[in-house]
Structure formats: C-alpha cells, structure tokens
Design a protein around this motif. Structure first.
Motif, PDB file in Angstrom:
ATOM      1  N   ASN A  93       0.867  -1.473  -0.051  1.00  0.00           N
ATOM      2  CA  ASN A  93       0.023  -0.036  -0.041  1.00  0.00           C
ATOM      3  C   ASN A  93       1.100   1.066  -0.367  1.00  0.00           C
ATOM      4  N   LYS A  94       2.107   1.148   0.884  1.00  0.00           N
ATOM      5  CA  LYS A  94       2.628   2.467   0.757  1.00  0.00           C
ATOM      6  C   LYS A  94       3.301   2.757  -0.313  1.00  0.00           C
ATOM      7  N   ALA A  97       0.960   4.352  -3.086  1.00  0.00           N
ATOM      8  CA  ALA A  97       0.935   5.445  -2.113  1.00  0.00           C
ATOM      9  C   ALA A  97       2.136   6.578  -2.299  1.00  0.00           C
ATOM     10  N   ASP A  98       2.970   5.717  -2.963  1.00  0.00           N
ATOM     11  CA  ASP A  98       4.228   7.046  -3.292  1.00  0.00           C
ATOM     12  C   ASP A  98       4.108   6.733  -4.903  1.00  0.00           C
ATOM     13  N   LEU A 102      -0.429   9.878  -3.295  1.00  0.00           N
ATOM     14  CA  LEU A 102      -0.918   9.824  -2.344  1.00  0.00           C
ATOM     15  C   LEU A 102      -0.418   9.306  -1.130  1.00  0.00           C
ATOM     16  N   SER A 103      -1.494   9.686   0.140  1.00  0.00           N
ATOM     17  CA  SER A 103      -0.807   8.804   1.230  1.00  0.00           C
ATOM     18  C   SER A 103      -1.670   7.046   1.341  1.00  0.00           C
ATOM     19  N   GLU A 104      -0.831   6.593   2.405  1.00  0.00           N
ATOM     20  CA  GLU A 104      -1.374   5.027   2.707  1.00  0.00           C
ATOM     21  C   GLU A 104      -2.723   5.191   2.792  1.00  0.00           C
ATOM     22  N   SER A 105      -3.056   5.792   3.427  1.00  0.00           N
ATOM     23  CA  SER A 105      -4.874   5.820   4.024  1.00  0.00           C
ATOM     24  C   SER A 105      -5.911   5.738   2.406  1.00  0.00           C
ATOM     25  N   THR A 106      -5.066   6.603   1.871  1.00  0.00           N
ATOM     26  CA  THR A 106      -6.178   6.645   1.004  1.00  0.00           C
ATOM     27  C   THR A 106      -6.241   5.721  -0.121  1.00  0.00           C
ATOM     28  N   LYS A 108      -5.281   2.570   1.277  1.00  0.00           N
ATOM     29  CA  LYS A 108      -6.803   1.844   1.681  1.00  0.00           C
ATOM     30  C   LYS A 108      -7.630   1.573   1.733  1.00  0.00           C
TER      31      LYS A 108
END
Lengths: 136, 136
Positions: A93-94, A97-98, A102-106, A108
């Motif tokens: 996920n990380k 995101a990178d 985006l953020s990892e939350s997004t 997820k």
DNA sequence: TGTATTTTGGTACTTTAGTATGAGCTCCTA
DNA sequence: TAGGAGCTCATACTAAAGTACCAAAATACA
C-alpha cells in the motif's frame, strides 16, 4: 473481416483458375495429373495453415485484451483501477501511495472498495478474480 | 513426435491413393476433373488447418507450460511449491494450512522460505515473480 | 447552482502476514 | 551411523493489510 472476405475471394478465384488450367493440361498433356494434384495439395495445405494462423491471431488478441466493459460493470473507478494495477504488480500500500503521490490511508480506502467490488477477501484473491475477469 | 510421423505417413499414403484414383477416374471418365480438384483442395485445406492447430497446441503448451527446471534451479521444494500454488490462488495462510492438513505455523515457514528463494518482499510480489518465471 | 460521485485523508481498531529462532522428526546417503 | 535436507510446529515479535466510520475537497453533471 474485410480481409477475410478478400482472402476467400482469392481462394475461389484460384480454384477456378485451377479448373481451367487442369482442363488445358489434361487435354494438351503438358503436365501429368499427379503433378497437378500434388501442387493443389501443397498449395491448399499451406492455405489451410495460413488461414488458421490468421484466425488464431484474432482470437489471441481478444483473449489477452482488457475487458473495459467489465471494469465499468463492476463499477470500478479510474483511481481504483490504478490501485488494482499496483496490487497486481505486487506493490505494498505504501509503495502504491508513493507511486500515485497519495497517502497510505487513501490507498487503504481504495483497496477496501476494490475488495468489495471484486468480492474478494484479500488482495491476492483480488488478483486472481481480476485475472479471471480479464480486467488486468 | 511419433504421432506427427504417423500423420505425415498417412498424408503421403492418401496422396498416392489420390494419384491412382485420379488416373482411374480420368481414364474411365467417372468423375470430372473439377470435382477431383475441388475434393483435393478441400481435404488438404482442412489438413492444413488441422496440422497447424496441432503444432500450435504443442507451442502453446511450451509457452504456458510450467518451467520445472526453473523451480529446481530456485531450489523450491515440493511442499513449498504446493504452498506457492495456494498463494497464487489467493488463499490465506490459514486456508492453505487447512487445504494441506498442516498448521498455520508450517505454512508461514514455507511462505518465508518461498519469499527468500523468489527474492520477494510480499506474497503478491511472489505471485508476479513466479508468473514471470513461468513456474505457476 | 445545487446535487451526486469521486477522490482524498484521517483515527482507531482487528486481522493477517511475515521474521527470527529453536526444535523434533523422517528419509536419504556418504 | 553421522550428517544433510526436507518437513513439521511452536513462541514471540514486528509489520502490513484490512475494516469501520467519518469528513472535507474536487469534479462532473443536469
């Protein structure tokens, strides 16, 4: 499709030509009947191989093409699809995101939605289902 | 390979038969020369299609066939390979454990070893690498 | 311009995955 | 028969993954 029609037209034309040629040949005795048969056999054998090759190419294209209609039918959004591609590439996920800034939350959130839409319990299962649906 | 030889032998035999038949037919005048040509054309066209189909099947097998040599080269054991298959089916460690009648601990050990041997960080990445290596 | 959808992101939590380490067992072979 | 390889399982831990719920922007669209 147009090409198929053209090929078959040419085939019929070739056959008609052979008829005329054979008539002439047999009458005049320039060629032996065996030679004509052998030629026809070889030519049509090759034509058969060629035609089959062509038809397979068309099929193969459709078998590896991405089913965009299916993606829409599953109501998978553009962003979700990008995330799904990341999953199928084996990214965390990380890392996704990178990659998408985006953020990892997004990610997820997107992953959870993808799992719901694909009716999968895990991301590994999502990969399998997505491949079955031919959307990746 | 033996089958290929058999098929080609039959083809040559059929051709020889045609020679005899054509000689008889032309001399006796039972069949028109056009009819014979058309028959030969159709038959050999179909043979061509058939042969190409067969050859492609063999090729396709090799293109999607599992590279057992690669599995050995990666030093992936039989049990590990079974677990790898479970992973690629989207199963959880618990589900793989139930399927193989093993404890989850054992599966975790196998998974860890698989990740090491495939040089993967995650099971999703292992799926990708294994597919690249054509071992699943 | 108001409404629906999409996208984004957060907190808090549970579950699953993965690592490290140790150990007992079987089978094969030098 | 001692050692290696493979398989099994356990504990204890850390790291990801995934869920639930919420909410603010951005975008699309009638």
């Amino acid at each position: 499709m147009k090409k198929t029609i053209l090929v078959f037209s040419l085939l019929i034309f070739a056959l008609l030509l052979l008829f005329q040629l054979s008539n002439y040949a047999v009458v005049s005795g320039d060629f032996s009947i065996q030679f004509i048969i052998a030629t026809i056999a070889i030519v049509f054998f090759m034509v058969g191989v060629f035609i089959h090759k062509k038809s397979l190419k068309t099929n193969r294209k459709s078998s590896t093409a991405i089913d965009y209609k299916k993606i829409k039918a599953l109501e998978i959004t553009d962003r979700e699809y990008e995330v799904l591609q990341g999953i199928s590439e084996g990214l965390s996920n990380k890392e996704i995101a990178d990659k998408l800034f985006l953020s990892e939350s997004t990610i997820k959130t997107h992953v959870s939605n993808i799992l719901l839409k694909l009716n999968a319990k895990r991301r590994t299962q999502a990969i399998q289902i997505a491949k079955d649906f031919q959307i990746i």
